[in-house]
Each structure stands twice: as structure tokens, then as C-alpha cells.
Design a protein around this motif. Structure first.
Motif, mmCIF file in Angstrom:
data_model
loop_
_atom_site.group_PDB
_atom_site.id
_atom_site.type_symbol
_atom_site.label_atom_id
_atom_site.label_comp_id
_atom_site.label_asym_id
_atom_site.label_seq_id
_atom_site.Cartn_x
_atom_site.Cartn_y
_atom_site.Cartn_z
ATOM 1 N N SER A 269 0.837 -1.215 0.000
ATOM 2 C CA SER A 269 0.000 0.000 0.000
ATOM 3 C C SER A 269 0.860 1.248 0.000
ATOM 4 O O SER A 269 0.503 2.258 -0.600
ATOM 5 N N ASP A 270 2.008 1.196 0.700
ATOM 6 C CA ASP A 270 2.894 2.349 0.815
ATOM 7 C C ASP A 270 4.343 1.894 0.883
ATOM 8 O O ASP A 270 4.679 0.991 1.656
ATOM 9 N N HIS A 393 -3.514 7.757 4.598
ATOM 10 C CA HIS A 393 -4.215 8.231 3.400
ATOM 11 C C HIS A 393 -3.844 7.371 2.189
ATOM 12 O O HIS A 393 -2.818 6.704 2.173
ATOM 13 N N ASP A 394 -4.686 7.435 1.176
ATOM 14 C CA ASP A 394 -4.306 6.837 -0.104
ATOM 15 C C ASP A 394 -3.176 7.675 -0.706
ATOM 16 O O ASP A 394 -3.178 8.908 -0.589
ATOM 17 N N GLY A 395 -2.228 7.000 -1.344
ATOM 18 C CA GLY A 395 -1.133 7.734 -1.960
ATOM 19 C C GLY A 395 -0.020 8.010 -0.959
ATOM 20 O O GLY A 395 -0.047 7.537 0.180
#
Length: 455
Positions: A269-270, A393-395
Motif C-alpha cells: 500500500s505504501d 491516506h491513499d497515496g
């Protein structure tokens, strides 16, 4: 003849963090660390060293004894430590000479012998972990069409992953975060003083890490196999994408894994990188710095090597997943590390989202934008704030969502203290240097690229 006492170690859990990260203490702090015993005993090392190296090792051992017995006092604040770091010259010096300076100037904690004797051999640095859970779907010999083949047996890859006993496998909305180490340093020791502590204390994260054999000094293509497998394994067991945090070489271990094992991209995801060298380093003295031994991984990280050219090629110089890369312009290991050509800066041709942040630019007038070295970035408060923001957060992490006035005014990530800063300097600048000698690579040849790179 050298006489060494037996040191008894006591391992306990840090009650203040309620964490699974072991602490350690020794009965007699002034005892000579066993790693020196091995280095001075030529029958156990791979080759005898030059007279110069033996002399420098003796000096380093004496200075470590001075710290342990109180003759040299460690710096008392991070601000003082960063100032002292900035005074050390870096030209035409070996890493042993640098290590002697680091210890002489009080940039390691008084528990340095505990660190050298205890934590380097403790279970958190084990490559023989008993991970019995099988992933679904299977990862080895291949997770999906398009992945590079694994050369390393699955049992070996899996046993290198350290999963703390309190790990929740993604339950309670906790995000698993895989910690990947840098060159010459064991993962458990590296992150003991930083992100194992930070992400155990933070309620929404759950850290695990991968211990790469020979402390990541071997062929990075093999190191990346451990990372690719660990990403897919922890994600499969947790049934969710995970965060991946890296320091130094760990960043290119992950980028190589994302490029040549495409199945890992959906599992992350990150991607959070500290002091990364995605474009290699122009530091001309990279191998001189580690002389007389220049391990495969050190050979591969120069700017114009076959390995780095292959990594950068075909879009490998852009992110494959949301990436937050934080770095210091005062990095003497990775150069350049500022401006548009910073080695840690990635492009975003795939539109996945990238934040490239140099702390001296983002915190130009604040303590967090001070003289942070390659290793000191692991305690930097802005890096931590950006990574927490990225995970929430997304991103990638975004500066505009962070209270920069507050964060930039600090010198340390919340929950860390001066001993953590000093511990990181000890691991990076003392243990790392001794490991280079201990593992005894002596090569002038960059490893050949694997067949899968050419297909």
C-alpha cells in the motif's frame, strides 16, 4: 593472547511501550566485544588483514572501552550530536577511521558493548525463524506469471522473516509494515532504535522485518529475493496490502523486487524510503571507504554499474506503488542527495503518487532540517510524520497535511531519545564497519546480471 570474560545477557520487554522489541543489558559493560575477538583471530576470519587495519581495529577497541568505562562521555542531546557529526571530515578516509571518530567524539551510547555483544546475536537478528504458516496462494517457486524465478529455497527465504510474538496479522485495523535494512547492518539492530520502536508504539501499525544473510553485503539481486518473498508472505498472511519501510540499500532491494516480481505491487500500500539510493551514488570513494573489502552490494551501488543501470531502465527510476522518499542533503554515503538529481528522488510515470522530500528544504529553518547524516535520518521527525501521513491516506505522505511548524521544530521522532540516536550511529558506523571486515568479501567484480533481467 587476549583474555575475554563471559558476559551474561538479560533480555526483557520494554514495559513503557508494551512492545515486543527486546531490550538488553550486560553485567560487565567494559568487556571486549566478541566481534573483535573474531577479527583479531585470523584462524576464524577469511584472511589476515593488513597492519594498518589491525592498528585501526585496536584503536577502535580502545575507544569503545573508554566509552564503556566512562572515560569518554556520550553527547547528551541530539542537537549536540548532529553538530558533532557535521564536524567530522569525510574525504580520503576509511570507514574504520570514521568509526574511530564516531566513538571518540561520543556519538555512541555508553551501552556500546552491550549492542556489539548482545543485540547482534539476539533472536531479532536471526535468519532461522520458525514461520510455519503457509501463504495462500503459494508464492514459491512463483507467485504469478511475470515474476522472476526464485533461486533461493523457500524455507531459507521464509526463515529470514522476523515476526514479533505480538504481531496481529492485520487484525484490529493494524497495518503490517515490513522493515528492510541497509548495507552491512542487521535489520533487528537497525530498527531497534527507530521504526521497530516507533511503529510498535503507534496504534495503527505492526512492524515485522527481514534479516538478509551477510547483512545485505552480498549480491543485491539475491537480497531482493528475500524482500520480494517477505512482501508477498506478510501480505498473504495478513490478507491485505502492507507498508514497506526501507533504509539505504533497502530502498533498491524493494525497487528491484517491485520491478522484477510484479506480484508484489498489489501487496504494497505504501513504500516509505529513508536515505534511499535509487539512482546509485556518485561517491567515487565508495570502495575505498570500505577498503580492502568491497562486497558485491557495495560494488553494485555506484551510479554507473550494470545493476543500477538495469534498475533505472524501462521505468525503474519511477515508482511502482505510492512512494514517500525522505532524505538529507548532508548524506555523505549517497551523492548527489539534493536537488532534482537526488538519488533518492523517484519519478511518477505510472501516476501512482510520489513524494520526494529533502528535509533541509521542507524544514529550512527548523531543527528537523539540520545536519542529518545518512543514518541519523532514521530518527528524523519529518520522515516519521510523512510516513504516518502516508499510511493514513491513499497515496504518498504529503507535506501540506502536516503541521510543519510543530514537526520541523523537533529533532527526534516522538517517543525516541538521545540514546536511540546514538544507538543508530553505533549500528551504522561501528557494527556496519566491523561486519564488512567480518564477512570478508574481497572482490573487484560486480556480480553479473541474472538471466531474467534480459528477458
Amino acid at each position: 593472547m587476549r583474555c575475554h570474560k563471559v558476559v551474561l545477557f538479560v533480555f526483557f520487554v520494554s514495559a513503557s511501550l508494551g512492545s515486543p522489541v527486546p531490550s538488553y543489558t550486560s553485567k560487565e559493560a567494559q568487556d571486549v566485544p566478541g566481534i573483535f575477538n573474531k577479527l583479531f583471530n585470523t584462524s576464524t576470519s577469511r584472511a589476515p588483514f593488513s597492519t594498518d587495519i589491525y592498528q585501526e581495529l585496536s584503536q577502535l577497541e580502545a575507544k569503545i572501552s573508554d566509552i564503556a568505562t566512562g572515560k569518554i562521555k556520550p553527547v547528551s542531546t541530539v542537537e549536540e550530536g548532529l553538530s558533532v557529526l557535521s564536524s567530522i571530515p569525510h574525504n580520503h578516509r576509511t570507514s574504520l577511521q570514521n568509526a574511530i571518530d564516531i566513538v571518540s567524539l561520543g556519538l555512541v551510547p555508553s551501552s556500546i558493548t552491550d549492542i556489539l555483544n548482545g543485540i547482534t546475536n539476539h533472536e531479532i537478528n536471526s535468519i532461522a525463524n520458525n514461520n510455519t504458516k503457509n501463504p495462500t496462494p503459494r508464492i514459491h517457486p512463483t507467485r504469478s506469471f511475470g515474476d522472476a524465478p526464485y533461486d533461493i529455497p523457500e524455507e531459507t527465504l521464509r526463515s529470514a522473516i522476523y515476526i514479533p510474538p505480538t504481531f496481529s496479522y492485520g487484525e484490529n485495523n493494524k497495518i503490517p509494515v515490513l522493515l528492510v535494512p541497509g548495507t552491512a547492518d542487521p535489520a533487528g539492530s537497525t530498527y531497534y532504535f527507530s521504526y521497530a520502536k516507533l511503529f510498535t508504539a503507534y496504534p495503527h501499525t505492526d512492524p515485522v522485518w527481514v534479516k538478509i544473510p551477510d547483512n545485505s553485503l552480498g549480491d543485491i539481486q539475491s537480497n531482493a529475493e528475500y524482500v520480494a518473498y517477505a512482501i508477498n508472505y506478510i501480505s498473504a498472511l495478513s490478507q491485505r496490502p502492507i507498508g514497506v519501510l526501507t533504509w539505504s540499500q533497502g530502498s533498491i532491494d524493494v525497487q528491484w523486487a517491485l520491478k522484477y516480481w510484479p506480484s508484489t505491487r498489489a501487496a504494497v500500500s505504501d513504500f516509505m524510503a529513508v536515505s534511499g539510493d535509487f539512482h546509485g551514488t556518485l561517491l567515487a570513494t565508495l570502495c575505498v571507504f570500505a577498503k580492502p573489502f568491497c562486497s558485491p552490494a557495495v560494488q553494485q551501488q555506484a551510479y554507473d554499474t550494470r545493476f543500477i543501470r538495469a534498475l533505472r531502465g524501462e521505468g525503474g527510476d519511477s515508482a511502482f506503488v505510492p512512494t514517500t522518499s525522505v532524505y538529507s542533503g548532508d548524506d555523505f554515503i549517497v551523492q548527489p542527495q539534493s536537488g532534482e538529481w537526488a538519488s533518492a528522488a523517484l519519478g511518477d510515470v505510472r501516476g501512482v503518487g510520489v513524494s520526494n522530500v529533502q528535509v533541509q528544504v521542507a524544514c529550512a529553518r527548523g531543527a528537523a532540517g539540520g545536519f542529518y547524516s545518512h543514518s541519523a535520518m532514521l530518527v528524523n521527525p519529518l520522515a516519521y510524520a510523512l510516513f504516518v501521513d502516508a499510511l493514513a491516506h491513499d497515496g504518498p505522505g504529503k507535506l501540506e497535511r502536516i503541521d510543519l511548524d510543530a514537526v520541523c521544530g523537533e529533532s527526534l521522532a516522538p517517543g525516541l531519545d538521545v540514546d536511540d540516536f546514538l544507538g543508530i550511529e553505533a549500528v551504522s558506523n561501528v557494527i556496519g564497519v566491523l561486519d564488512v571486515l567480518l564477512y570478508g568479501y574481497n572482490t573487484n567484480e560486480e556480480p553479473p546480471l541474472r538471466d531474467y533481467v534480459h528477458h
